[in-house]
Scaffold this motif. Sequence first.
Motif, PDB file in Angstrom:
ATOM      1  N   GLU A  48       0.738  -1.022  -0.135  1.00 15.67           N
ATOM      2  CA  GLU A  48       0.032  -0.027  -0.139  1.00 15.67           C
ATOM      3  C   GLU A  48       0.929   1.369  -0.074  1.00 15.67           C
ATOM      4  N   TYR A  94     -11.649 -10.022  -0.645  1.00 18.33           N
ATOM      5  CA  TYR A  94     -11.509  -8.497   0.076  1.00 18.33           C
ATOM      6  C   TYR A  94     -10.255  -8.227   0.401  1.00 18.33           C
ATOM      7  N   GLN A  96      -6.800  -6.090   0.675  1.00 21.45           N
ATOM      8  CA  GLN A  96      -6.511  -4.943   0.553  1.00 21.45           C
ATOM      9  C   GLN A  96      -5.589  -4.448  -0.738  1.00 21.45           C
ATOM     10  N   PHE A  98      -6.179  -5.301  -3.821  1.00 20.30           N
ATOM     11  CA  PHE A  98      -7.178  -4.858  -4.759  1.00 20.30           C
ATOM     12  C   PHE A  98      -7.190  -3.371  -4.823  1.00 20.30           C
ATOM     13  N   VAL A  99      -7.237  -2.692  -3.414  1.00 20.18           N
ATOM     14  CA  VAL A  99      -7.455  -1.347  -3.543  1.00 20.18           C
ATOM     15  C   VAL A  99      -6.253  -0.718  -4.080  1.00 20.18           C
ATOM     16  N   ILE A 134      -7.609  -9.595  -9.344  1.00 23.93           N
ATOM     17  CA  ILE A 134      -8.945  -8.951  -8.692  1.00 23.93           C
ATOM     18  C   ILE A 134     -10.229  -9.355  -9.275  1.00 23.93           C
ATOM     19  N   ILE A 139     -14.853  -8.898  -4.083  1.00 20.99           N
ATOM     20  CA  ILE A 139     -14.536  -7.617  -3.398  1.00 20.99           C
ATOM     21  C   ILE A 139     -15.859  -7.196  -2.966  1.00 20.99           C
ATOM     22  N   ASN A 143     -17.194   1.390  -3.287  1.00 25.74           N
ATOM     23  CA  ASN A 143     -16.187   2.270  -4.032  1.00 25.74           C
ATOM     24  C   ASN A 143     -15.204   0.948  -4.796  1.00 25.74           C
ATOM     25  N   TRP A 144     -15.126  -0.019  -4.175  1.00 19.08           N
ATOM     26  CA  TRP A 144     -14.044  -1.087  -4.612  1.00 19.08           C
ATOM     27  C   TRP A 144     -14.372  -1.705  -5.876  1.00 19.08           C
ATOM     28  N   GLN A 145     -15.552  -1.277  -6.336  1.00 21.50           N
ATOM     29  CA  GLN A 145     -15.855  -1.737  -7.886  1.00 21.50           C
ATOM     30  C   GLN A 145     -15.211  -1.038  -8.767  1.00 21.50           C
ATOM     31  N   PHE A 147     -11.750  -0.044  -8.245  1.00 24.22           N
ATOM     32  CA  PHE A 147     -10.607  -0.637  -8.623  1.00 24.22           C
ATOM     33  C   PHE A 147     -10.578  -1.737  -9.557  1.00 24.22           C
ATOM     34  N   TYR A 195     -15.999   9.851   0.686  1.00 17.49           N
ATOM     35  CA  TYR A 195     -16.016   9.027  -0.595  1.00 17.49           C
ATOM     36  C   TYR A 195     -16.701   9.265  -1.493  1.00 17.49           C
TER      37      TYR A 195
END
Length: 566
Positions: A48, A94, A96, A98-99, A134, A139, A143-145, A147, A195
């Motif tokens: 990250e 899920y 991280q 992926f973010v 991913i 996920i 909002n992760w969608q 990514f 967000y």
Amino acid sequence: MKLETKEDYRQLMLQLLDPLKPLYSKGCARLHLGDSGVTYPEVSMEMEAFSRPLWALVPLWLGGGKGFEEIYVTGLRNGTDPLHCEYWGGFNDYDQRFVEMAAIASGLIFTPEKLWEPLEEREKDNLAKWLYGINEHIIPDCNWQFFMILVNVALQKLGCPYSKEKLISGLDKIESYYIGDGWYRDGGSSQKDYYISFAMHYYGLLYSAAMEEEDPKRCIQFKERAKIFAGDFIYWFDENGAALPFGRSLAYRFGEAAFWSAYLFAGLDDIPAGVIKGILSRHLNWWLDQKIFDRDGVLTIGYSYPNLIMAERYNAPGSPYWGMKTLLCLGLPDNHPFWTAKAEPLPTLDSKKALKQADMLMQRIGGDVIAYPAGVCEKYGHGHVPEKYSKFAYSTRFGFSVARSQIILHENAPDSSLAFVIDGDDYVFVRKYSDRYEVLEDRVISSWHPFPGISVTTTIIPKEYGHLRIHEIESQYDCTAYDCGFSVKKFTKEYEQRAEGTAAAVSNEEQSCQVTGAGPGAAGFVIESDPNTNVLYPNAAIPAVSYRIKKGETIRLETQVKSSVR
């Protein structure tokens, strides 16, 4: 700091990122910035920290600047190589990581000559396969969608295998989050916070810049919604550059203004470039005046000073570098009007404005920006949810406080709250969320219960002096209710506090808050908050009025909250 030219903004970016250079790992794929805990493992923490500076570096490269290229090509090469000791590894649902793929995907979309073309074929294959992961895991529906969307856009543009199905399903989910008037939900969340600006709109505008030819209809839609949203979001910004401290993820700090850079990047110009330049330059300079760096110049977790008490469970040492998204403006061409425009003040804004989709009433009063939210939030969340969403008022000049504990007033620090202490107990109960609410043009009404057996209907009415609170209370317990004003900074020039009769006041050379009550047993009271509970300053006191609540009676309280800033 002077922030007028493109070079000025580049120098700011270097000031923020240069302190990281000696901290990258030998293989450049990891960045260790601290030892505080978070909900994901060390490999994700360090990945990250590696990834988030790309939110500024990619625009830097796109806009013709140089720096960090070798570090990031090397890091991508090693981080996605299963045979290398710094490999970022495979995934869980899920995950991280992926973010953090989104920043890498952005680099591959907008600056492939920097991050993709220097790689050998085997290294490209490693990177593409790693990113594709991913698509093979669950996920969150939020909002992760985006990514996943950005990763598949990058893979598609590079001619690599991608998931058209996941790309379309992600975009369909984003569409389902739209609630009108320029506003989104963040997935299933009812909370309206930053967000919506630095995630939902920001990534939508990135998509618009990347996919204008392939998906013109959706790109136009993202842009049109951002234009509408801008008319509301501008109310969250103070003339002094501060933005409203409200909601979660405040540790991303100057990420609060990222939307405005994305607005320019996507080619929107309904708001003049000079106005946006004023917002960005004042905002970034406001943050540079805060104590947000450690002694080595590395960003810390916290808000206007290092503070783990207010952090969420997902705030790792590298998390604050998500604020680098605000420097997307570096990707604007040299001849963009933003670079030659003079920073202009905010346009004339209404003194009161109901933001219906945000479930809050905004007030601009004497240099302060105050939000009166309806207390709409999830019952459970990532940490300090009631304090971040359910107080009666949030201010750019007074901030808000988070609880150190639910025991004893000074540890709870219940500023801008009606806090109940049931006789014979030390626990403090405040509004956690509203059962029912209504946001009108001149007031906010909410019904809530701090504890089973206590019900409250609160009406907040903005006034020229601050605001009036009216509470109607029914309680099955004898208890004391403390109606608390804003937290005021202590240990500073001209500091004073007093509690006399039915009023209490705390002031210093820059702020003043006075509360005056009318109701049974009304008495002025000052709460000496525990250190590090307020997000703006480490020491504060809260003026309050205490009231006696009798079991079985219906009680009406009225509290005036007078606030001023200089």
